[in-house]
Scaffold this motif. Structure first.
Motif, PDB file in Angstrom:
ATOM      1  N   UNK A 155       0.839  -1.199   0.000  1.00 14.55           N
ATOM      2  CA  UNK A 155       0.000   0.000   0.000  1.00 14.55           C
ATOM      3  C   UNK A 155       0.868   1.241   0.000  1.00 14.55           C
ATOM      4  N   UNK A 156       0.464   2.218  -0.824  1.00 18.69           N
ATOM      5  CA  UNK A 156       1.259   3.425  -1.016  1.00 18.69           C
ATOM      6  C   UNK A 156       0.345   4.640  -1.072  1.00 18.69           C
ATOM      7  N   UNK A 157       0.869   5.779  -0.688  1.00 12.00           N
ATOM      8  CA  UNK A 157       0.216   7.071  -0.843  1.00 12.00           C
ATOM      9  C   UNK A 157       1.293   8.026  -1.331  1.00 12.00           C
ATOM     10  N   UNK A 158       0.927   9.188  -1.822  1.00 10.02           N
ATOM     11  CA  UNK A 158       1.933  10.114  -2.296  1.00 10.02           C
ATOM     12  C   UNK A 158       2.997  10.405  -1.260  1.00 10.02           C
ATOM     13  N   UNK A 159       2.577  10.499   0.006  1.00  6.13           N
ATOM     14  CA  UNK A 159       3.510  10.880   1.077  1.00  6.13           C
ATOM     15  C   UNK A 159       4.283   9.691   1.637  1.00  6.13           C
ATOM     16  N   UNK A 160       4.033   8.483   1.117  1.00  5.79           N
ATOM     17  CA  UNK A 160       4.841   7.309   1.489  1.00  5.79           C
ATOM     18  C   UNK A 160       5.494   6.673   0.262  1.00  5.79           C
ATOM     19  N   UNK A 161       5.419   7.353  -0.856  1.00  4.33           N
ATOM     20  CA  UNK A 161       5.971   6.820  -2.105  1.00  4.33           C
ATOM     21  C   UNK A 161       7.456   6.522  -1.986  1.00  4.33           C
ATOM     22  N   UNK A 162       8.197   7.390  -1.321  1.00  2.82           N
ATOM     23  CA  UNK A 162       9.638   7.179  -1.192  1.00  2.82           C
ATOM     24  C   UNK A 162       9.936   5.868  -0.486  1.00  2.82           C
ATOM     25  N   UNK A 163       9.189   5.566   0.567  1.00  4.62           N
ATOM     26  CA  UNK A 163       9.365   4.295   1.274  1.00  4.62           C
ATOM     27  C   UNK A 163       9.106   3.118   0.342  1.00  4.62           C
ATOM     28  N   UNK A 164       8.018   3.195  -0.421  1.00  2.00           N
ATOM     29  CA  UNK A 164       7.669   2.093  -1.315  1.00  2.00           C
ATOM     30  C   UNK A 164       8.702   1.931  -2.419  1.00  2.00           C
ATOM     31  N   UNK A 165       9.227   3.030  -2.930  1.00  6.25           N
ATOM     32  CA  UNK A 165      10.273   2.936  -3.954  1.00  6.25           C
ATOM     33  C   UNK A 165      11.522   2.261  -3.401  1.00  6.25           C
ATOM     34  N   UNK A 166      11.889   2.582  -2.166  1.00  2.00           N
ATOM     35  CA  UNK A 166      13.022   1.893  -1.536  1.00  2.00           C
ATOM     36  C   UNK A 166      12.738   0.397  -1.394  1.00  2.00           C
ATOM     37  N   UNK A 167      11.507   0.058  -1.001  1.00  4.93           N
ATOM     38  CA  UNK A 167      11.124  -1.344  -0.857  1.00  4.93           C
ATOM     39  C   UNK A 167      11.232  -2.087  -2.187  1.00  4.93           C
ATOM     40  N   UNK A 168      10.769  -1.453  -3.235  1.00  4.95           N
ATOM     41  CA  UNK A 168      10.829  -2.097  -4.555  1.00  4.95           C
ATOM     42  C   UNK A 168      12.274  -2.383  -4.953  1.00  4.95           C
ATOM     43  N   UNK A 169      13.169  -1.442  -4.660  1.00  2.00           N
ATOM     44  CA  UNK A 169      14.583  -1.666  -4.983  1.00  2.00           C
ATOM     45  C   UNK A 169      15.176  -2.779  -4.126  1.00  2.00           C
ATOM     46  N   UNK A 170      14.846  -2.772  -2.844  1.00  2.00           N
ATOM     47  CA  UNK A 170      15.372  -3.794  -1.926  1.00  2.00           C
ATOM     48  C   UNK A 170      14.920  -5.192  -2.332  1.00  2.00           C
ATOM     49  N   UNK A 171      13.702  -5.294  -2.847  1.00  2.07           N
ATOM     50  CA  UNK A 171      13.096  -6.598  -3.107  1.00  2.07           C
ATOM     51  C   UNK A 171      13.120  -6.987  -4.584  1.00  2.07           C
ATOM     52  N   UNK A 172      13.761  -6.178  -5.407  1.00  2.00           N
ATOM     53  CA  UNK A 172      13.819  -6.468  -6.842  1.00  2.00           C
ATOM     54  C   UNK A 172      14.425  -7.843  -7.086  1.00  2.00           C
ATOM     55  N   UNK A 173      13.756  -8.638  -7.915  1.00  2.00           N
ATOM     56  CA  UNK A 173      14.239  -9.979  -8.230  1.00  2.00           C
ATOM     57  C   UNK A 173      13.872 -11.025  -7.204  1.00  2.00           C
ATOM     58  N   UNK A 174      13.246 -10.596  -6.091  1.00  2.00           N
ATOM     59  CA  UNK A 174      12.871 -11.543  -5.029  1.00  2.00           C
ATOM     60  C   UNK A 174      11.359 -11.686  -4.898  1.00  2.00           C
ATOM     61  N   UNK A 175      10.620 -10.625  -5.210  1.00  2.00           N
ATOM     62  CA  UNK A 175       9.156 -10.673  -5.191  1.00  2.00           C
ATOM     63  C   UNK A 175       8.640  -9.944  -6.418  1.00  2.00           C
ATOM     64  N   UNK A 176       7.361 -10.142  -6.713  1.00  2.00           N
ATOM     65  CA  UNK A 176       6.675  -9.322  -7.712  1.00  2.00           C
ATOM     66  C   UNK A 176       5.767  -8.355  -6.954  1.00  2.00           C
ATOM     67  N   UNK A 177       6.066  -7.043  -6.970  1.00  4.15           N
ATOM     68  CA  UNK A 177       5.273  -6.100  -6.187  1.00  4.15           C
ATOM     69  C   UNK A 177       3.965  -5.728  -6.888  1.00  4.15           C
ATOM     70  N   UNK A 178       2.873  -5.767  -6.131  1.00  3.37           N
ATOM     71  CA  UNK A 178       1.589  -5.259  -6.599  1.00  3.37           C
ATOM     72  C   UNK A 178       1.273  -4.040  -5.732  1.00  3.37           C
ATOM     73  N   UNK A 179       1.429  -2.837  -6.285  1.00  4.23           N
ATOM     74  CA  UNK A 179       1.276  -1.618  -5.505  1.00  4.23           C
ATOM     75  C   UNK A 179      -0.156  -1.101  -5.619  1.00  4.23           C
ATOM     76  N   UNK A 180      -0.738  -0.758  -4.471  1.00  3.47           N
ATOM     77  CA  UNK A 180      -2.107  -0.261  -4.412  1.00  3.47           C
ATOM     78  C   UNK A 180      -2.119   1.111  -3.751  1.00  3.47           C
TER      79      UNK A 180
END
Length: 362
Positions: A150-175
């Motif tokens: 789950x993401x909002x404009x004001x938490x986008x930076x956190x989610x972007x970091x998560x996507x980088x950390x987990x790249x190649x390990x999970x498939x992210x479905x962002x809502x």
């Protein structure tokens, strides 16, 4: 005469143009019909969900049958083809579609009987449903574990970091956490289509409790308890209640701290008492979970606008949130509370959440 009077009190006279006279219609029928439609919807829901041979569902109807059939359709897993031909499909359909993959087709004319128009519309819908039923989508053998975020404009930076950390390990479905977004993510979890949840953003709770325009339902987080799905989450963006344009903010909030996010969205800072309510809402639901659950608290701020020097920085309100969570969260063998002296958008905060999720996933 007394019997006729009693009869008239429980009935209404309606003009019948075919008969050229007034006929009595039992008033109880109107009252009982709503109850009957409700029970029929429940029965259809149970019947459909008990089957293991449903390839597609096609419904036809006006407002009554649309409400009945779509309730059952929404209970089916995401991915099962669902198509509703309806006289109300050209208007507001949120209450019929909900958070699932339900297709609505406007019938153009009424579906009572066939004519040159309805024959074409209903036939097209039938062919579409048959085509979906006959052409199943194969599973990809190299799919990574799907994780809802789950993401909002004001938490986008956190989610972007998560996507980088987990790249190649999970498939992210962002809502996007807009009420429907959280519900859609949980519908995927209930359908068994995600392996875990990174529930970073909880702003829907604030809207639910205070009266914003992007609320969750009272069942938010219920799927985590029902399914035992691995859950790693936080309290992102609970510093705000969301309204539409500035003019839509209720008068009772005129003295509150407001921030015009854009011409369509106005944010209102939550108070210490509201944050305590939000905390209790969250912990009451997480305490019911027997599966792996870890809640992270970002003690440095819960959103991009809740940091020193930013408009919603309010240490007193944040402390009410954190203190209430500490007091009401019940740790267990698989239920953990982790506090970090970091802002939610700090890369180290995302790294800690990512590591915890990977530890949980099979």
């Amino acid at each position: 005469m007394e019997q006729i009077g009693q009869h008239a009190r429980h009935n209404h006279l309606h003009w019948n143009p075919r008969l050229g006279s007034r006929v009595l219609i039992n008033a109880d029928w109107y009252k009982d019909r709503g109850e009957a439609v409700t029970r029929m919807a429940e029965a259809l829901t149970h019947w459909l969900c008990a089957r293991d041979d449903i390839a597609a569902v096609l419904g036809l109807g006006g407002s009554g049958n649309t409400a009945l059939v779509t309730q059952a359709m929404r209970a089916l897993p995401v991915g099962v083809p669902k198509l509703m031909v309806s006289t109300v499909a050209s208007g507001q359909v949120t209450q019929y579609v909900g958070a699932t993959d339900l297709g609505m087709v406007y019938s153009v004319t009424d579906v009572a009987g066939l004519n040159a128009i309805s024959r074409r519309v209903i036939g097209n819908a039938a062919h579409a449903a048959a085509g979906m039923a006959q052409n199943t989508i194969p599973e990809a053998s190299d799919d990574l574990p799907g994780v809802g975020i789950t993401m909002f404009g004001v938490t986008t930076t956190c989610v972007e970091h998560l996507r980088k950390e987990l790249a190649g390990k999970i498939e992210p479905y962002v809502f996007h956490a807009t009420g429907t977004g959280g519900a859609s993510m949980e519908k995927l979890a209930e359908s068994g289509l995600v392996t875990g949840l990174l529930d970073v953003t909880a702003t829907e709770i604030a809207d639910h409790l205070v009266g914003g325009v992007m609320p969750c339902s009272a069942d938010r987080y219920g799927v985590v308890a029902r399914t035992g799905i691995p859950w790693v989450g936080s309290v992102g963006a609970v510093d705000m209640v969301n309204f539409a344009g500035r003019e839509t903010v209720p008068d009772k909030f005129s003295d509150r701290q407001l921030l015009v996010h854009n011409p369509q969205i106005t944010l209102m800072r939550t108070t210490p008492s509201e944050n305590a309510q939000i905390a209790r809402f969250l912990t009451e639901r997480l305490n019911r979970c027997d599966g792996p659950v870890t809640l992270f608290l970002p003690l440095g701020g819960v959103s991009a606008v809740d940091a020193p020097g930013m408009p919603f920085h309010d240490p007193e309100a944040d402390e009410a949130l954190f203190t209430t969570i500490r007091d009401t969260f019940k740790p267990g063998p698989r239920r953990h509370l982790i506090e970090l002296p970091l802002h939610i958008n700090d890369p180290a905060f995302a790294s800690a959440m990512a590591d915890e999720l990977l530890r949980m996933l099979p």
